[in-house]
Design an enzyme around this catalytic site. Structure first.
Site, short mmCIF file in Angstrom:
data_model
loop_
_atom_site.label_atom_id
_atom_site.label_comp_id
_atom_site.label_asym_id
_atom_site.label_seq_id
_atom_site.Cartn_x
_atom_site.Cartn_y
_atom_site.Cartn_z
N VAL A 282 81.82 43.17 23.04
CA VAL A 282 82.50 42.12 23.79
C VAL A 282 83.95 41.94 23.36
O VAL A 282 84.86 41.81 24.19
CB VAL A 282 81.73 40.79 23.67
N HIS A 283 84.21 41.95 22.05
CA HIS A 283 85.59 41.67 21.60
C HIS A 283 86.57 42.78 21.96
O HIS A 283 87.78 42.61 21.85
CB HIS A 283 85.64 41.33 20.11
#
Length: 396
Positions: A282-283
């Site tokens: 996600v990051h």
């Protein structure tokens, strides 16, 4: 009579503190008064470490590039012997050894010899950390001018070339050579987090787990090894998925796992799994991509299915610089993504439709934190506390 707001009071107090700390006469007396001396020295050390931190990282880089730690792991040795082993002049080897001693990578031993320090031994036991240090050479190139990065004037960066998918308009069309280096790095570092995640989130009731952005299958191999009844799917770009297939086949997991090639930004996710994982995915992506990905995961899961999001998070207590400073600039140089806090990710998961989001404790939050989100079950199932149901279809 006017009353001060909480903001005004806070601003007044911090303003007074700042004026005091910037006053050279206060600094002079703080180093001499017994009650303040310890605090002043600690802050002076912290300030110096901020100024000199780039040197520390380069000392570490030199130790890793010259294989100093494996040499010392053979036993304590003199600077003269070390110099011959790592191809440095004796004075250069001695200077590196002394610097490494100050960083706890090396320690002095009797007879003028040097051996592994506590941090050096710990690093040597973590090949993934050594791989990351070697990889940081690219990051150092991009950080030569952080102002240019912040202004968007750095042009193509070393990290954006390395993480080829970050800026590619068609990442699923990347050939194997373009993904081999970063896939290998991610695979090496999976060992750091796989056990943390699996210890934090028991999966004994799961039938099929899909690892989205699963790379070469390192995390999937850990899941299948721990849970003999679980079947798995690795979903990643086709060229990466092919590497996962080779690795998982070689490990003997082929009967229980399949790989699916695709780009989650445009391709639908397979719907056979009752648990999905996003491990350090996600990051790496910007907000719009993340929102679309979480919504796609919600659609693909059955009622009561789980989504597990595991990654380093901003605002981690005791590791705040890791999020905002390290990952903030790393992802800026990479050209995609940003560190997010637990609160931000929780809000994004709820926006995607997940009703139940909780934090699962890990032993080492600096490495990874874990959020577990459940897709809402029909009221009739929720009322009786139903466990994760089997998804439709065959995981294989």
């Amino acid at each position: 009579m006017k009353t001060l707001s909480s903001h005004a009071v806070s601003d007044a107090l911090t303003g007074w503190r700042d004026r005091l700390l910037t006053n050279d006469r206060f600094q002079y007396w703080a180093m001499r008064l017994p009650g303040l001396r310890t605090i002043a020295r600690r802050r002076a050390r912290s300030l110096f470490d901020l100024c000199a931190g780039f040197v520390y990282s380069q000392v570490l880089d030199a130790c890793v590039r010259l294989d100093l730690l494996p040499v010392l792991a053979e036993g304590p040795q003199t600077a003269t012997v070390v110099a011959e082993r790592i191809a440095l002049p004796v004075e250069g080897a001695r200077r590196l050894l002394e610097a490494a001693v100050s960083l706890d990578l090396v320690e002095r031993r009797r007879g003028g010899r040097f051996g592994l320090g506590a941090l050096g031994a710990a690093m040597l036991g973590n090949p993934a950390v050594l791989a990351m240090v070697r990889h940081h050479g690219l990051f150092y190139q991009d950080m030569r001018d952080p102002v240019a990065l912040l202004r968007g004037e750095a042009g193509e960066t070393a990290l954006s070339r390395y993480w080829a998918y970050a800026r590619s308009q068609a990442p699923d069309e990347l050939a194997e050579p373009a993904v081999s280096d970063y896939s290998a790095l991610m695979s090496a570092s999976q060992a750091l987090v796989a056990d943390e995640i699996l210890d934090a989130v028991p999966l004994g009731n799961a039938r099929c787990l899909m690892d989205i952005g699963g790379g070469e299958g390192g995390f999937m191999a850990a899941v299948l090894g721990r849970y003999p009844k679980i079947r798995g799917i690795v979903f990643d770009l086709q060229s990466v998925a092919d590497r996962a297939a080779d690795r998982l086949d070689a490990a003997g997991f082929e009967p229980r796992v399949r790989v699916a090639g695709g780009d989650f930004r445009v391709d639908p996710l397979p719907t056979e799994s009752d648990v999905m994982t996003l491990v350090r995915v996600v990051h790496d992506h910007d907000d719009d991509t993340v929102r679309a990905l979480l919504a796609a995961a919600h659609r693909a899961l059955p009622d009561s299915g789980l989504l597990i999001v595991a990654e380093p998070m901003a605002d981690t207590p005791g590791a705040e610089p890791m999020g905002a400073a390290y990952f903030g600039f790393y992802l800026l140089a990479m050209g995609s993504g940003r560190p997010r806090s637990r609160a931000t990710l929780t809000e994004m998961l709820r926006e995607a439709g997940f009703a139940d989001v909780r934090m699962a404790k890990t032993r080492n939050p600096l490495l990874t934190q874990v959020l577990v989100a459940r897709k809402a079950a029909p009221a009739s199932l929720a009322a009786v506390g139903a466990k994760v149901p089997q998804a439709a279809g065959d995981c294989k």
